[in-house]
Design an enzyme around this catalytic site. Structure first.
Site, mmCIF file in Angstrom:
data_model
loop_
_atom_site.group_PDB
_atom_site.id
_atom_site.type_symbol
_atom_site.label_atom_id
_atom_site.label_comp_id
_atom_site.label_asym_id
_atom_site.label_seq_id
_atom_site.Cartn_x
_atom_site.Cartn_y
_atom_site.Cartn_z
ATOM 1 N N LYS A 67 3.356 -0.923 -40.663
ATOM 2 C CA LYS A 67 3.628 -1.784 -39.503
ATOM 3 C C LYS A 67 2.427 -2.678 -39.203
ATOM 4 O O LYS A 67 1.288 -2.231 -39.245
ATOM 5 C CB LYS A 67 3.930 -0.899 -38.279
ATOM 6 C CG LYS A 67 4.187 -1.687 -37.006
ATOM 7 C CD LYS A 67 4.717 -0.799 -35.893
ATOM 8 C CE LYS A 67 3.620 -0.305 -34.992
ATOM 9 N NZ LYS A 67 4.104 0.546 -33.896
ATOM 10 N N HIS A 76 -0.856 9.547 -26.758
ATOM 11 C CA HIS A 76 -0.931 8.614 -27.880
ATOM 12 C C HIS A 76 -2.401 8.314 -28.167
ATOM 13 O O HIS A 76 -3.025 7.507 -27.481
ATOM 14 C CB HIS A 76 -0.205 7.305 -27.548
ATOM 15 C CG HIS A 76 -0.290 6.321 -28.668
ATOM 16 N ND1 HIS A 76 0.639 6.256 -29.673
ATOM 17 C CD2 HIS A 76 -1.232 5.401 -28.977
ATOM 18 C CE1 HIS A 76 0.281 5.332 -30.543
ATOM 19 N NE2 HIS A 76 -0.859 4.799 -30.145
ATOM 20 N N GLU A 97 0.870 -1.180 0.000
ATOM 21 C CA GLU A 97 0.000 0.000 0.000
ATOM 22 C C GLU A 97 0.900 1.221 0.000
ATOM 23 O O GLU A 97 2.060 1.156 0.423
ATOM 24 C CB GLU A 97 -0.865 0.018 1.269
ATOM 25 C CG GLU A 97 -1.999 -0.977 1.233
ATOM 26 C CD GLU A 97 -2.949 -0.816 2.418
ATOM 27 O OE1 GLU A 97 -2.718 0.066 3.266
ATOM 28 O OE2 GLU A 97 -3.919 -1.581 2.498
ATOM 29 N N ASP A 119 8.714 9.293 -33.732
ATOM 30 C CA ASP A 119 7.570 8.547 -33.198
ATOM 31 C C ASP A 119 7.198 9.143 -31.844
ATOM 32 O O ASP A 119 8.021 9.826 -31.232
ATOM 33 C CB ASP A 119 7.941 7.061 -33.039
ATOM 34 C CG ASP A 119 6.713 6.153 -33.121
ATOM 35 O OD1 ASP A 119 5.575 6.677 -33.193
ATOM 36 O OD2 ASP A 119 6.882 4.916 -33.103
HETATM 37 C C1 R5P Z 1 2.470 2.801 -31.525
HETATM 38 O O1 R5P Z 1 1.595 2.979 -32.320
HETATM 39 C C2 R5P Z 1 3.420 3.868 -31.076
HETATM 40 O O2 R5P Z 1 3.348 5.013 -31.844
HETATM 41 C C3 R5P Z 1 4.841 3.348 -31.052
HETATM 42 O O3 R5P Z 1 5.250 3.083 -32.374
HETATM 43 C C4 R5P Z 1 4.940 2.104 -30.226
HETATM 44 O O4 R5P Z 1 4.281 2.264 -29.015
HETATM 45 C C5 R5P Z 1 6.378 1.749 -29.982
HETATM 46 O O5 R5P Z 1 6.436 0.600 -29.201
HETATM 47 P P1 R5P Z 1 7.699 -0.335 -29.242
HETATM 48 O O6 R5P Z 1 8.900 0.541 -29.003
HETATM 49 O O7 R5P Z 1 7.465 -1.305 -28.109
HETATM 50 O O8 R5P Z 1 7.746 -1.000 -30.559
#
Ligand code: R5P
Length: 291
Positions: free
Chosen positions: A190, A126, A36, A217
């Site tokens: 992706k 995000h 806690e 990103d």
């Molecule tokens: C996902 O859509 C985000 O924009 C990043 O590309 C993602 O969260 C990156 O995660 P990781 O570094 O684990 O690939």
């Protein structure tokens, strides 16, 4: 106004208070043997606008409880208004029910925060392009962007850049950044296989000439998105890369893996880490002037 540094927000909270020339105090957080936690204000908050600064990395769920307890306590102690500054707000990536019965985390967390706080400031949340922060929260929410800090960093440090977005979610950010820098951009495709596995490809022939590849990103978590993108671009003869991200979560040795793959990573300091070279405390301080 008083700025309170929660356990994962002190580094930025102190900078913000200095910029605004307002008092600063740490939130005292105690962990008990059974896990806690207990929180305590060390300054009088009665009649004040209390700004809790917390970045939600590491033990994210403890960070959440800490903020909720702090907000409830501040109100109980007579604070005029309680504001949350979340340089990095978690749980935003789960934005729909992918499997039946699943919690839509971005809605759940915004609902919980809305019940205890009066206002929230978030840096580059995000969010899927169709979801607005103001629709998630029932309190006033302010979305801040670090884009111009990133643009400035690239301008000062990287010549002849080609801005590369690792997925279509990055398109908005990539367009703004490349537009301001007046340079070309490319978006990769992706496919997410699991929380730590992705497949990346490019769907057209590209001419990389003498360009310096700069991935941008919002989040680097495991680093796998960028690592997979690097594998693809290496086939085109690219040998080294820059990567600029807003939130450097950097779990599972991401930084080390990226270094080995010849990726130079720089992030903003929404989350403290060794490569958080872009200071966005001024962005938050400026926004808080309106309270
Ligand atoms: C996902 O859509 C985000 O924009 C990043 O590309 C993602 O969260 C990156 O995660 P990781 O570094 O684990 O690939």
């Amino acid at each position: 106004m008083i700025i309170i540094g929660c356990s994962h927000g002190k580094y930025l909270a102190q900078k913000i208070a200095k910029k605004l020339k307002v008092p600063y105090s740490d939130l005292k957080v105690k962990k008990f043997p059974d896990n806690e936690i207990g929180v305590r204000f060390m300054n009088n908050v009665r009649g004040k606008v209390v700004v809790l600064v917390q970045s939600f990395y590491g033990n994210v769920n403890d960070c959440v409880v800490e903020v909720l307890f702090a907000a409830e306590t501040a109100k109980d102690l007579g604070a005029k208004k309680v504001i949350l500054v979340a340089p990095y707000l978690p749980y935003m990536r789960k934005d729909k029910r992918y499997e039946s019965g699943e919690c839509i985390s971005c809605i759940a967390i915004a609902g919980i925060i809305s019940k205890s706080l009066d206002r929230v400031y978030v840096v580059d949340p995000h969010l899927h392009k169709d979801i607005k922060l103001s629709k998630l929260f029932s309190i006033k929410s302010v979305e801040l962007t670090s884009n111009h800090y990133i643009i400035d960093y690239i301008k000062r440090n990287i010549k002849n850049p080609l801005i590369v977005g690792p997925d279509k979610g990055s398109l908005g950010m990539v367009k703004i950044i490349s537009g301001k820098l007046k340079c070309k951009y490319m978006i990769m495709e992706k496919e997410r296989i699991s929380s730590s596995k992705v497949k990346v490809r490019i769907n057209k022939k590209i001419n990389l000439n003498d360009k310096n590849i700069v991935f941008v990103d919002d989040i680097i978590s495991t680093g796998n998105t960028i690592l997979e993108s690097v594998k693809v671009l290496k086939k085109f003869g690219v040998k080294k890369f820059d990567c600029i991200a807003v939130h450097g979560i950097l779990v599972e040795n991401a930084l080390e893996k990226l270094r080995k793959a010849k990726v130079k990573v720089v992030t903003t300091n929404t989350i403290p880490n060794n490569v958080a070279k872009i200071d966005i405390s001024g962005l938050i301080a400026e926004a808080l002037k309106n309270n």
